[in-house]
Design an enzyme around this catalytic site. Structure first.
Site, PDB file in Angstrom:
ATOM      1  N   SER A   1      12.581 -16.189   7.408  1.00 46.25           N
ATOM      2  CA  SER A   1      11.505 -16.885   6.699  1.00 46.25           C
ATOM      3  C   SER A   1      11.757 -18.379   6.738  1.00 46.25           C
ATOM      4  CB  SER A   1      11.443 -16.397   5.248  1.00 46.25           C
ATOM      5  OG  SER A   1      12.529 -16.953   4.522  1.00 46.25           O
ATOM      6  N   LYS A   2      10.817 -19.104   6.161  1.00 46.49           N
ATOM      7  CA  LYS A   2      10.874 -20.568   6.210  1.00 46.49           C
ATOM      8  C   LYS A   2      12.185 -21.141   5.678  1.00 46.49           C
ATOM      9  CE  LYS A   2       6.007 -21.835   6.193  1.00 46.49           C
ATOM     10  NZ  LYS A   2       4.887 -21.865   5.248  1.00 46.49           N
ATOM     11  N   ARG A   3      12.760 -20.445   4.694  1.00 45.55           N
ATOM     12  CA  ARG A   3      13.979 -21.052   4.173  1.00 45.55           C
ATOM     13  C   ARG A   3      15.132 -21.010   5.182  1.00 45.55           C
ATOM     14  NH1 ARG A   3      14.627 -15.874   2.132  1.00 45.55           N
ATOM     15  NH2 ARG A   3      16.890 -15.877   2.262  1.00 45.55           N
ATOM     16  N   HIS A   4      14.962 -20.293   6.276  1.00 41.98           N
ATOM     17  CA  HIS A   4      15.994 -20.290   7.320  1.00 41.98           C
ATOM     18  C   HIS A   4      15.785 -21.427   8.314  1.00 41.98           C
ATOM     19  CE1 HIS A   4      17.379 -16.412   5.916  1.00 41.98           C
ATOM     20  NE2 HIS A   4      16.185 -15.905   6.068  1.00 41.98           N
ATOM     21  N   GLY A   5      14.675 -22.168   8.175  1.00 42.70           N
ATOM     22  CA  GLY A   5      14.382 -23.228   9.127  1.00 42.70           C
ATOM     23  C   GLY A   5      13.035 -22.994   9.768  1.00 42.70           C
TER      24      GLY A   5
END
Length: 434
Positions: free
Chosen positions: A288-292
């Site tokens: 997800s976005k929190r991984h980049g």
RNA sequence: GGGGCCGUCGCCUAGCGGUCUAGGGCGCCAGCCUUUCAAGCUGGAGGUCACGGGUUCGAAUCCCGUCGGCCCUACCA
């Protein structure tokens, strides 16, 4: 066996509820004949944001399967959640997938025999099917409010019970329920899951899977705003659109029994299903976005080339069983096999993506590369500079924009100086030293 | 809490009862090449195949159990 379908479902336009020409999805006058053996697969994003790299992997597998079976690939937009719509999301799907070299035959902009391909434009279809399910006693109207449901959940949690719909409306006499619906009382329609028994299925990736029906919830099929939920819409559309194989992420596996129950109630042929493992972040949770970066557009802007992304993505969750792993799309179409798809999720490894990027950049011919490089240069940059830098950049290829800035500083000094300009990063100090 | 799924080097994976002293790639380390280098070439380290029991002459491969991780458990998909 896929030939048990009634004629009416082979020709949806002939089905009784759809004979009236008031429905937008009518296709009378352009009857298409579909053989039951035709491979028809679909990818069905919901337009809730930018095209996610993880859903590209699922789409890629759909595409490869369609191509190698001379089948049809269909894009269907699943926009049944009005609250999560994001403008421009459909453009993002088209732009991203086209950039990657994935094409399809039927979809909202391509048209096709089962148009429209946007679920919000097919609402009457779902309503009719929900009502048919009620008539068959496979579903029932539910008059519970969101507030009551929330409170029920809270109480269940407080008592440390399983949080699940308590089925109060399931016990309302059909005649009474009918009356309340006719009186215009707001309601949803819920699936009436049998209280006992088991349901089993053979998934193409996971093999045999089964559930106890007592563990399956009476999920909402039709919301009070008249929109279907995913569970109803997928089953109806997959059937009506003659989908032969349902390929999707394995986060859908737990809801398969609900879908199976719907197929069963309508006595419809169940398509083949394959649930693919998810692409994971470094912490092994769903990417997800929190991984980049997760949006296709971001990768494009960072200088990755589509060939590399496709190759890299194909190899998360699939391996050819040989030691080769650099493939073009054409080769993937030849070699990819459904029965080689992994069961376990795979971690997104940026270093490995970078390596694939270098490999594929080196495979580009010089003209092609100069062409692509131009997109990253400031307007008016010299074509000659680009062309002359191509062989050097290729040699040390990293994602592009960094190097491009360097290469624009090329002068006609000694070749060793030019060389160093190629690989140095674009940080101002290093840059100046070029 | 309930249900489902999954479990081979840090990561992607090969492997479907003997050919495995577990193979390849990424990354890592070293050497070479280079004025320099994150590129290239060559080599190396790294896995008691989650763990524990079986079955078998023989198991990463079959069976059972345990543990761990993830996903679902919304009038989201």
């Amino acid at each position: 066996m896929r030939c048990g379908a009634a004629l009416s479902s082979v020709f949806p336009a002939l089905r009784a509820p759809h004979r009236a020409s008031t429905h937008p999805f009518e296709c009378i006058g352009s009857l298409h004949l579909f053989l039951v053996t035709d491979v028809r697969v679909r990818f069905a994003p919901s337009p809730t944001g930018e095209l996610h790299i993880g859903s590209v992997r699922t789409t890629l597998y759909n595409f490869l399967f369609a191509r190698q079976n001379k089948g049809t690939l269909i894009l269907r937009i699943e926009d049944t959640d009005q609250e999560r719509l994001v403008p421009g999301a459909i453009d993002s799907v088209y732009d991203g997938l086209h950039w990657l070299g994935i094409r399809w035959e039927e979809g909202p902009r391509e048209g096709g025999p089962f148009a429209p391909y946007v679920q919000s434009e097919r609402l009457p279809l779902y309503r009719e099917h929900a009502e048919a399910l009620v008539a068959m006693d496979a579903a029932y109207p539910c008059f519970c409010t969101k507030e009551r449901l929330a409170q029920m959940r809270e109480e269940q949690q407080a008592r440390k019970e399983i949080t699940r719909y308590d089925r109060v409306c399931r016990r309302i006499a059909p005649a009474e329920a009918r009356q309340r619906v006719d009186d215009g009382e707001p309601h949803t329609i819920r699936l009436k899951v049998p209280e006992t028994g088991t349901i089993a299925y053979h998934d193409l990736v996971h093999d045999d899977v089964k559930w106890e029906l007592k563990d399956v919830e009476d999920s909402i099929l039709l919301k009070s705003d008249g929109f279907p939920t995913y569970h109803l819409a997928v089953v109806v559309d997959d059937h009506v659109m003659r989908i032969s194989h349902v390929f999707r992420g394995d986060d859908w596996l737990p809801s398969l029994p609900k879908h199976l129950l719907i197929y069963q109630a309508f006595k419809w042929q169940v398509p083949e299903h394959a649930h693919f493992p998810n692409v994971l972040g470094p912490d092994h949770k769903k990417l997800s976005k929190r991984h980049g970066a997760t949006a296709v557009r971001e990768f494009r802007d960072q200088g990755y080339i589509p060939e590399a992304i496709v190759n890299f993505l194909a190899l998360i969750g699939w391996a050819p069983g040989t030691e080769e792993e650099v493939f073009t799309m054409e080769q993937l179409i030849q070699k990819w096999r459904l029965d080689q798809v992994q069961k376990a999720g795979g971690v997104w490894d940026k270093e490995r993506l970078d390596w694939f990027n270098r490999v594929h950049i080196r495979m580009l011919d010089d003209d092609d590369m100069a062409e692509r490089l131009a997109a990253f240069l400031p307007a008016g940059a010299s074509r000659d500079v680009i062309s002359s830098s191509v062989p050097l950049i290729k040699e040390r290829s990293r994602p592009w924009p960094t190097r491009v800035r360097c290469s624009s500083s090329f002068s006609s000094t000694s070749s060793s100086t030019r060389r160093s300009c190629c690989w140095r990063s674009a940080s101002p100090r290093r840059y100046a030293s070029c």
